[in-house]
Design a protein around this motif. Structure first.
Motif, short mmCIF file in Angstrom:
data_model
loop_
_atom_site.label_atom_id
_atom_site.label_comp_id
_atom_site.label_asym_id
_atom_site.label_seq_id
_atom_site.Cartn_x
_atom_site.Cartn_y
_atom_site.Cartn_z
N LYS A 36 0.80 -1.23 0.00
CA LYS A 36 0.00 0.00 0.00
C LYS A 36 0.83 1.28 0.00
CE LYS A 36 -3.83 -2.17 2.44
NZ LYS A 36 -4.64 -2.19 3.68
N THR A 37 2.09 1.16 0.47
CA THR A 37 2.97 2.34 0.46
C THR A 37 4.00 2.27 -0.68
OG1 THR A 37 4.48 1.31 2.04
CG2 THR A 37 2.72 2.70 2.94
N GLY A 38 3.87 1.26 -1.56
CA GLY A 38 4.76 1.15 -2.72
C GLY A 38 5.96 0.25 -2.51
N GLU A 39 6.12 -0.31 -1.30
CA GLU A 39 7.28 -1.17 -1.04
C GLU A 39 7.12 -2.53 -1.75
OE1 GLU A 39 4.31 -2.62 1.92
OE2 GLU A 39 4.85 -0.65 1.17
N ILE A 40 8.25 -3.10 -2.12
CA ILE A 40 8.29 -4.43 -2.74
C ILE A 40 8.39 -5.44 -1.60
CG2 ILE A 40 9.54 -5.95 -4.32
CD1 ILE A 40 8.30 -3.41 -5.63
N ASP A 41 7.50 -6.44 -1.60
CA ASP A 41 7.43 -7.38 -0.49
C ASP A 41 7.06 -8.76 -1.00
OD1 ASP A 41 7.52 -8.13 2.18
OD2 ASP A 41 5.50 -7.41 2.64
N ARG A 42 7.31 -9.77 -0.19
CA ARG A 42 6.94 -11.17 -0.45
C ARG A 42 7.46 -11.66 -1.80
NH1 ARG A 42 0.73 -11.29 1.79
NH2 ARG A 42 1.15 -10.14 3.69
N VAL A 43 8.72 -11.41 -2.04
CA VAL A 43 9.36 -11.78 -3.31
C VAL A 43 9.69 -13.27 -3.30
CG1 VAL A 43 11.28 -11.29 -4.87
CG2 VAL A 43 10.34 -9.46 -3.44
N THR A 44 9.17 -14.00 -4.29
CA THR A 44 9.43 -15.43 -4.39
C THR A 44 9.59 -15.82 -5.86
OG1 THR A 44 7.07 -15.98 -4.53
CG2 THR A 44 8.05 -16.01 -2.33
N ILE A 45 10.15 -17.00 -6.08
CA ILE A 45 10.25 -17.55 -7.42
C ILE A 45 8.96 -18.30 -7.72
CG2 ILE A 45 11.48 -19.20 -8.90
CD1 ILE A 45 13.11 -16.70 -8.35
N ALA A 46 8.24 -17.87 -8.75
CA ALA A 46 7.02 -18.57 -9.17
C ALA A 46 7.40 -19.76 -10.06
CB ALA A 46 6.09 -17.63 -9.92
N ARG A 47 8.38 -19.55 -10.94
CA ARG A 47 8.92 -20.64 -11.75
C ARG A 47 10.37 -20.30 -12.07
NH1 ARG A 47 6.06 -21.43 -17.04
NH2 ARG A 47 7.88 -20.65 -18.12
N GLY A 48 11.25 -21.16 -11.63
CA GLY A 48 12.67 -20.88 -11.79
C GLY A 48 13.32 -21.70 -12.88
N VAL A 49 14.61 -21.44 -13.07
CA VAL A 49 15.43 -22.15 -14.05
C VAL A 49 16.48 -22.97 -13.32
CG1 VAL A 49 17.05 -21.87 -15.96
CG2 VAL A 49 15.04 -20.40 -15.82
N ALA A 50 17.33 -22.29 -12.58
CA ALA A 50 18.40 -22.91 -11.80
C ALA A 50 18.85 -21.88 -10.76
CB ALA A 50 19.55 -23.33 -12.69
N GLU A 51 19.49 -22.36 -9.71
CA GLU A 51 19.83 -21.50 -8.58
C GLU A 51 20.56 -20.21 -8.94
OE1 GLU A 51 22.01 -21.82 -4.24
OE2 GLU A 51 21.40 -23.66 -5.25
N PRO A 52 21.59 -20.23 -9.79
CA PRO A 52 22.28 -18.96 -10.09
C PRO A 52 21.37 -17.90 -10.72
CG PRO A 52 23.58 -20.83 -10.87
CD PRO A 52 22.24 -21.36 -10.46
N LEU A 53 20.53 -18.30 -11.66
CA LEU A 53 19.63 -17.34 -12.30
C LEU A 53 18.50 -16.94 -11.37
CD1 LEU A 53 19.36 -18.77 -15.94
CD2 LEU A 53 21.02 -17.16 -15.00
N ASP A 54 17.95 -17.91 -10.64
CA ASP A 54 16.87 -17.62 -9.70
C ASP A 54 17.34 -16.62 -8.63
OD1 ASP A 54 15.58 -19.59 -11.15
OD2 ASP A 54 15.51 -21.04 -9.50
N ASN A 55 18.53 -16.84 -8.09
CA ASN A 55 19.05 -15.95 -7.04
C ASN A 55 19.27 -14.53 -7.55
OD1 ASN A 55 18.98 -17.96 -5.12
ND2 ASN A 55 21.14 -18.48 -5.32
N GLU A 56 19.75 -14.40 -8.77
CA GLU A 56 19.97 -13.07 -9.34
C GLU A 56 18.64 -12.37 -9.59
OE1 GLU A 56 21.65 -9.57 -10.92
OE2 GLU A 56 22.26 -11.03 -9.42
N ALA A 57 17.65 -13.10 -10.07
CA ALA A 57 16.33 -12.52 -10.28
C ALA A 57 15.74 -12.04 -8.96
CB ALA A 57 15.41 -13.54 -10.95
N LEU A 58 15.86 -12.84 -7.90
CA LEU A 58 15.38 -12.42 -6.58
C LEU A 58 16.11 -11.19 -6.10
CD1 LEU A 58 15.08 -15.84 -4.69
CD2 LEU A 58 13.20 -14.33 -5.36
N ARG A 59 17.43 -11.17 -6.26
CA ARG A 59 18.23 -10.04 -5.79
C ARG A 59 17.79 -8.74 -6.45
NH1 ARG A 59 21.66 -6.53 -7.31
NH2 ARG A 59 21.78 -7.35 -9.43
N VAL A 60 17.63 -8.76 -7.76
CA VAL A 60 17.32 -7.52 -8.47
C VAL A 60 15.90 -7.04 -8.16
CG1 VAL A 60 16.48 -8.40 -10.71
CG2 VAL A 60 17.83 -6.32 -10.63
N VAL A 61 14.95 -7.95 -8.00
CA VAL A 61 13.58 -7.53 -7.66
C VAL A 61 13.54 -6.99 -6.24
CG1 VAL A 61 11.21 -8.34 -7.28
CG2 VAL A 61 12.45 -9.03 -9.34
#
Length: 91
Positions: A36-61
């Protein structure tokens, strides 16, 4: 908007070296909530590829700046998003 999001991803996404070494590519779907205040929250992988790519996607989001919150009848509300992040090596 979407243009700003794409610009942010291009500037801040880093292709993991270990993924490059094994030619790992794919599309990672990251699910997150804009609060409600614009913060990014509850970030999860809905469908991943492999740990290195998944972790980078999580980090950037997780590192994204605040968004403008969604509204319903003029009041701020939580909004869920699923964002595809493409990892493609250009040979």
């Amino acid at each position: 908007g979407m243009e700003a999001l794409i610009k942010y991803l291009k500037k801040n996404l880093t292709y993991p070296d270990e993924a490059k070494e094994i030619n790992l590519q794919g599309k990672v779907f990251v699910k997150f909530m804009v609060g409600k205040t614009g913060e990014i929250d509850r970030v999860t992988i809905a469908r991943g590829v492999a740990e290195p790519l998944d972790n980078e996607a999580l980090r950037v989001v997780k590192s994204m700046p605040k968004w403008q919150p969604g509204e319903n009848q003029g009041k701020p509300v939580n909004v869920w998003f699923t964002l595809p992040i493409f990892f493609v090596l250009n040979n």
